[in-house]
Design a protein around this motif. Structure first.
Motif, mmCIF file in Angstrom:
data_model
loop_
_atom_site.group_PDB
_atom_site.id
_atom_site.type_symbol
_atom_site.label_atom_id
_atom_site.label_comp_id
_atom_site.label_asym_id
_atom_site.label_seq_id
_atom_site.Cartn_x
_atom_site.Cartn_y
_atom_site.Cartn_z
ATOM 1 N N ILE A 284 51.469 29.886 30.478
ATOM 2 C CA ILE A 284 51.835 30.541 31.741
ATOM 3 C C ILE A 284 51.075 30.003 32.945
ATOM 4 N N ALA A 285 50.064 29.167 32.710
ATOM 5 C CA ALA A 285 49.210 28.704 33.814
ATOM 6 C C ALA A 285 49.986 27.932 34.868
ATOM 7 N N GLY A 286 51.040 27.249 34.463
ATOM 8 C CA GLY A 286 51.830 26.496 35.424
ATOM 9 C C GLY A 286 52.543 27.369 36.434
ATOM 10 N N GLU A 287 52.626 28.670 36.156
ATOM 11 C CA GLU A 287 53.297 29.607 37.056
ATOM 12 C C GLU A 287 52.326 30.310 38.006
ATOM 13 N N PHE A 288 51.020 30.105 37.829
ATOM 14 C CA PHE A 288 50.047 30.841 38.638
ATOM 15 C C PHE A 288 50.093 30.443 40.108
ATOM 16 N N GLY A 289 50.206 29.145 40.364
ATOM 17 C CA GLY A 289 50.201 28.676 41.747
ATOM 18 C C GLY A 289 48.955 29.147 42.471
ATOM 19 N N ASP A 290 49.137 29.703 43.666
ATOM 20 C CA ASP A 290 48.021 30.230 44.449
ATOM 21 C C ASP A 290 47.965 31.756 44.401
ATOM 22 N N ARG A 291 48.624 32.343 43.425
ATOM 23 C CA ARG A 291 48.669 33.805 43.323
ATOM 24 C C ARG A 291 47.282 34.368 43.036
ATOM 25 N N ILE A 292 46.929 35.413 43.786
ATOM 26 C CA ILE A 292 45.660 36.110 43.593
ATOM 27 C C ILE A 292 45.970 37.566 43.281
ATOM 28 N N ASP A 293 45.773 37.945 42.040
ATOM 29 C CA ASP A 293 45.929 39.336 41.643
ATOM 30 C C ASP A 293 44.993 39.597 40.474
ATOM 31 N N ILE A 294 45.051 40.786 39.913
ATOM 32 C CA ILE A 294 44.094 41.130 38.865
ATOM 33 C C ILE A 294 44.277 40.262 37.623
ATOM 34 N N GLY A 295 45.476 39.746 37.424
ATOM 35 C CA GLY A 295 45.708 38.869 36.283
ATOM 36 C C GLY A 295 45.005 37.536 36.424
ATOM 37 N N THR A 296 45.250 36.851 37.538
ATOM 38 C CA THR A 296 44.637 35.535 37.721
ATOM 39 C C THR A 296 43.122 35.645 37.904
ATOM 40 N N ILE A 297 42.660 36.709 38.552
ATOM 41 C CA ILE A 297 41.215 36.885 38.725
ATOM 42 C C ILE A 297 40.530 37.061 37.369
ATOM 43 N N THR A 298 41.108 37.885 36.509
ATOM 44 C CA THR A 298 40.501 38.121 35.199
ATOM 45 C C THR A 298 40.484 36.846 34.368
ATOM 46 N N ILE A 299 41.581 36.119 34.372
ATOM 47 C CA ILE A 299 41.632 34.872 33.612
ATOM 48 C C ILE A 299 40.642 33.861 34.178
ATOM 49 N N GLY A 300 40.542 33.776 35.498
ATOM 50 C CA GLY A 300 39.581 32.858 36.102
ATOM 51 C C GLY A 300 38.150 33.181 35.708
ATOM 52 N N CYS A 301 37.801 34.467 35.707
ATOM 53 C CA CYS A 301 36.446 34.867 35.311
ATOM 54 C C CYS A 301 36.203 34.582 33.829
ATOM 55 N N ALA A 302 37.232 34.761 33.010
ATOM 56 C CA ALA A 302 37.092 34.490 31.574
ATOM 57 C C ALA A 302 36.845 33.008 31.320
ATOM 58 N N LEU A 303 37.592 32.155 32.001
ATOM 59 C CA LEU A 303 37.412 30.714 31.812
ATOM 60 C C LEU A 303 36.026 30.271 32.273
ATOM 61 N N HIS A 304 35.567 30.838 33.375
ATOM 62 C CA HIS A 304 34.243 30.465 33.861
ATOM 63 C C HIS A 304 33.159 30.930 32.895
ATOM 64 N N TYR A 305 33.378 32.073 32.238
ATOM 65 C CA TYR A 305 32.398 32.539 31.256
ATOM 66 C C TYR A 305 32.311 31.568 30.081
ATOM 67 N N LEU A 306 33.438 30.978 29.700
ATOM 68 C CA LEU A 306 33.394 29.968 28.640
ATOM 69 C C LEU A 306 32.552 28.774 29.075
ATOM 70 N N ASP A 307 32.689 28.359 30.326
ATOM 71 C CA ASP A 307 31.847 27.269 30.833
ATOM 72 C C ASP A 307 30.372 27.662 30.805
ATOM 73 N N PHE A 308 30.101 28.910 31.111
ATOM 74 C CA PHE A 308 28.728 29.406 31.230
ATOM 75 C C PHE A 308 28.045 29.550 29.874
ATOM 76 N N ARG A 309 28.742 30.135 28.904
ATOM 77 C CA ARG A 309 28.114 30.458 27.621
ATOM 78 C C ARG A 309 28.564 29.591 26.448
#
Length: 204
Positions: free
Chosen positions: A145-170
């Motif tokens: 579904i990532a190809g559909e995100f575009g520049d959309r900012i909502d609770i879905g994309t924010i949560t996924i973005g934070c999750a991906l960054h946590y993988l980078d972090f830990r």
């Protein structure tokens, strides 16, 4: 508003990204805490029986906990509901994406606790494998579904973005970008948003 927080918590970060996107971050006083899955911080327990972060105390003294509840409360402050779509397919899609991101984070945190906090002689390899598998399956779902995100900012994309960054972090030793090119391309853009850079645990 007062927020019990830990700079390394991805759920706290989710709250702060939402607040930043709404221009409300400066209205939140961050209270350092000693939240732990082993020993609860009693200053949090007074407001939240689970002793977890994030825990928000509103200006009216109402205690709210769980990032999903706190984020929706913050989004309601100005009455415009910019982060949580109000109704219809857009709302259910955003909530579904939030669930995918939160599920990934739940598995990542359990894996982190198993590999870092549990004494080595008590660790359960099958448990760790199960959590890492949940992470990989969640990443595969996000890739569809990532190809559909575009520049959309909502609770879905924010949560996924934070999750991906946590993988980078830990979990830097597990290169999640391999095999997930659409997700990686989207995250490269999303991670540069001011709300994300300001809340990064790398700079906290």
């Amino acid at each position: 508003m007062k927020l019990f927080f830990s700079p390394a918590s991805p759920y706290v970060r989710k709250v702060m990204v939402v607040a930043s996107e709404l221009g409300l971050a400066d209205r939140i006083e961050k209270l350092p805490s000693a939240a732990s899955p082993i020993k609860a911080d009693q200053t949090i327990v007074v407001h939240n029986p689970t002793g977890k972060v994030p825990t928000l105390v509103t200006d009216d003294g109402l205690a709210l906990f769980d990032s999903r509840v706190i984020c929706e409360y913050i989004d309601s402050i100005d009455g415009k509901q910019r982060i949580f779509p109000a109704a219809g397919p857009a709302r259910w899609n955003a909530l579904r994406e939030q669930a995918i991101g939160d599920g990934l984070l739940d598995a990542a945190l359990l894996a982190r606790y198993e590999g870092f906090m549990r004494p080595e002689e008590l660790r359960w390899d099958a448990w760790m494998t199960g959590q890492l598998t949940k992470i990989d399956v969640s990443l595969a779902a996000i890739e569809t579904i990532a190809g559909e995100f575009g520049d959309r900012i909502d609770i879905g994309t924010i949560t996924i973005g934070c999750a991906l960054h946590y993988l980078d972090f830990r979990f830097a030793d597990r290169p999640w970008r391999d095999g997930n090119p659409k997700t990686a391309a989207w995250f490269e853009r999303f991670s540069q948003r001011p709300s994300m850079t300001a809340s990064s645990p790398f700079t906290a």
